[in-house]
Structure formats: structure tokens, C-alpha cells
Design an enzyme around this catalytic site. Structure first.
Site, PDB file in Angstrom:
ATOM      1  N   ASP A   8       0.859  -1.188   0.000  1.00 42.28           N
ATOM      2  CA  ASP A   8       0.000   0.000   0.000  1.00 42.28           C
ATOM      3  C   ASP A   8       0.897   1.240   0.000  1.00 42.28           C
ATOM      4  OD1 ASP A   8       0.872   0.322   2.608  1.00 42.28           O
ATOM      5  OD2 ASP A   8      -1.110   0.157   3.529  1.00 42.28           O
ATOM      6  N   CYS A  65       2.890  -3.546   4.015  1.00 39.32           N
ATOM      7  CA  CYS A  65       2.157  -2.317   4.349  1.00 39.32           C
ATOM      8  C   CYS A  65       2.962  -1.601   5.427  1.00 39.32           C
ATOM      9  CB  CYS A  65       0.709  -2.616   4.743  1.00 39.32           C
ATOM     10  SG  CYS A  65       0.494  -3.693   6.183  1.00 39.32           S
ATOM     11  N   THR A  67       2.778  -1.937   8.807  1.00 42.08           N
ATOM     12  CA  THR A  67       3.169  -2.891   9.862  1.00 42.08           C
ATOM     13  C   THR A  67       3.260  -4.330   9.380  1.00 42.08           C
ATOM     14  OG1 THR A  67       0.855  -3.212  10.417  1.00 42.08           O
ATOM     15  CG2 THR A  67       2.063  -1.507  11.669  1.00 42.08           C
ATOM     16  N   MET A  71      -2.211  -6.312   6.096  1.00 41.81           N
ATOM     17  CA  MET A  71      -2.059  -7.209   4.940  1.00 41.81           C
ATOM     18  C   MET A  71      -2.258  -8.663   5.367  1.00 41.81           C
ATOM     19  SD  MET A  71      -1.437  -5.785   1.990  1.00 41.81           S
ATOM     20  CE  MET A  71      -0.614  -4.433   1.104  1.00 41.81           C
ATOM     21  N   HIS A  98       7.595 -25.265   8.797  1.00 44.42           N
ATOM     22  CA  HIS A  98       6.554 -25.900   9.605  1.00 44.42           C
ATOM     23  C   HIS A  98       5.143 -25.592   9.116  1.00 44.42           C
ATOM     24  CE1 HIS A  98       9.061 -26.563  13.559  1.00 44.42           C
ATOM     25  NE2 HIS A  98       9.713 -26.951  12.465  1.00 44.42           N
ATOM     26  N   HIS A 134       3.517 -31.767  10.837  1.00 34.50           N
ATOM     27  CA  HIS A 134       3.200 -30.403  10.405  1.00 34.50           C
ATOM     28  C   HIS A 134       2.029 -30.416   9.418  1.00 34.50           C
ATOM     29  CE1 HIS A 134       6.539 -28.988  12.622  1.00 34.50           C
ATOM     30  NE2 HIS A 134       7.462 -29.504  11.828  1.00 34.50           N
TER      31      HIS A 134
HETATM   32  C1  RB5 Z   1      -1.704   2.703   6.371  1.00 32.98           C
HETATM   33  O1  RB5 Z   1      -1.480   3.953   6.930  1.00 32.98           O
HETATM   34  C2  RB5 Z   1      -1.462   1.621   7.411  1.00 32.98           C
HETATM   35  O2  RB5 Z   1      -2.546   1.550   8.261  1.00 32.98           O
HETATM   36  C3  RB5 Z   1      -1.203   0.300   6.722  1.00 32.98           C
HETATM   37  O3  RB5 Z   1      -0.095   0.440   5.889  1.00 32.98           O
HETATM   38  C4  RB5 Z   1      -0.916  -0.899   7.570  1.00 32.98           C
HETATM   39  O4  RB5 Z   1       0.109  -0.635   8.486  1.00 32.98           O
HETATM   40  C5  RB5 Z   1      -2.072  -1.545   8.184  1.00 32.98           C
HETATM   41  O5  RB5 Z   1      -1.962  -2.583   8.849  1.00 32.98           O
END
Ligand code: RB5
Length: 149
Positions: A8, A65, A67, A71, A98, A134
Site C-alpha cells: 500500500d 504495508c 506494519t 495485509m 513448519h 506439520h
Molecule cells: C496505512 O497507513 C497503514 O494503516 C497500513 O499500511 C498498515 O500498516 C495496516 O496494517
């Protein structure tokens, strides 16, 4: 190997670095993410990348993304996807060995470029162990996906 990649607006530069690195290594990379300066919602990109993986067009997917969390939440809603959100090498390796993960997620606001490239390398280079115990556990995940809890 063909790899789908997506990002993103929090991660276009890191996506381009990972994409260039994997292409240099000889992988074909299908880019489903947004370009620098564009904005997009991570669930849309996650769905686009996961569609490539579950259809078999791409063997593995990588989603980036801010964090890696959003995603991974979106990707794990897709039937047949096992998405691993990793910022350490041990988890990236075990997600393949695994858990037979087929999508790697990480955050551009969490890991630097060097770590991101190493995470991608470990993920694409590590095979599933194929170990019976697994596989049995993965089958139980699939049963939850198919039948609910
Ligand atoms: C976008 O600002 C941020 O929320 C996105 O990139 C991501 O970290 C969401 O989990």
C-alpha cells in the site's frame, strides 16, 4: 519461481527494492501494488496478490504495508492462504518449514531494507519440510477454514 508482490502507500519504495532484488536473483515478480505517490487500501492489494497465489499463477506472495498486520489479516481471510507476518528471520524460516506459508507479510515502518531483503530471501529459499506432524496440523487449519469452528 513466480512471485506476486503487493504494497500500500506505506511501502512503495520498499516494495520496489524487494522486487528489484528478487528479479536480480532470477525470479519473475508480478507487481500488484501501488506506485510511489499513489494511495491504495491494503485489503484490495492483499486480495489481488492472494488471487495470484491461490490460482497457481504465482507460487508465493509478498505483501508489505506499514506494519504487515493489515495485509496479513486480509490475506488470511482468503481460502488457501497461510500468511505469515514476520520481522525476524527465525519466524520467516519456520513459517515455511513448519507452516508451509504461501504469503509473507512485513511492515515498511517496522523493518529496514536490509532486513526486508533477507526476510524475502529466507522465505523464497526455504521449502516446507513435508513432515507428517506439520501437515496434520495444516490439515486442521484447512478443516477450520472449510467447516468453521
Ligand atoms: C496505512 O497507513 C497503514 O494503516 C497500513 O499500511 C498498515 O500498516 C495496516 O496494517
Amino acid at each position: 519461481m513466480k512471485i506476486a508482490i503487493g504494497n500500500d502507500h506505506a511501502a512503495p519504495e520498499l516494495k520496489l527494492a524487494v522486487k528489484a532484488h528478487l528479479e536480480e536473483r532470477g525470479f519473475t515478480v508480478v507487481d500488484m501494488g501501488c506506485a510511489p505517490g499513489e494511495r491504495c487500501d491494503y485489503p484490495d492489494t492483499a486480495a489481488d496478490v492472494c488471487r495470484k497465489v491461490v490460482s497457481g499463477e504465482c507460487e508465493l506472495g509478498i505483501l508489505i504495508c506499514g506494519t504487515g498486520l493489515g495485509m496479513s489479516y486480509a490475506a488470511n481471510k482468503v481460502k488457501g492462504i497461510r500468511a505469515a507476518c514476520c520481522s525476524d528471520y527465525f519466524s520467516a524460516r519456520l513459517s515455511r518449514e513448519h507452516n508451509n506459508a504461501n504469503v509473507l507479510c512485513f511492515g515498511a515502518r517496522v523493518v529496514g531494507e536490509g532486513t526486508a531483503l533477507d526476510l524475502a530471501d529466507i522465505f523464497v529459499d526455504t521449502p516446507f519440510s513435508g513432515d507428517e506432524r506439520h501437515q496434520r496440523r495444516l490439515d486442521k487449519i484447512t478443516a477450520i477454514e472449510e467447516n468453521g469452528i
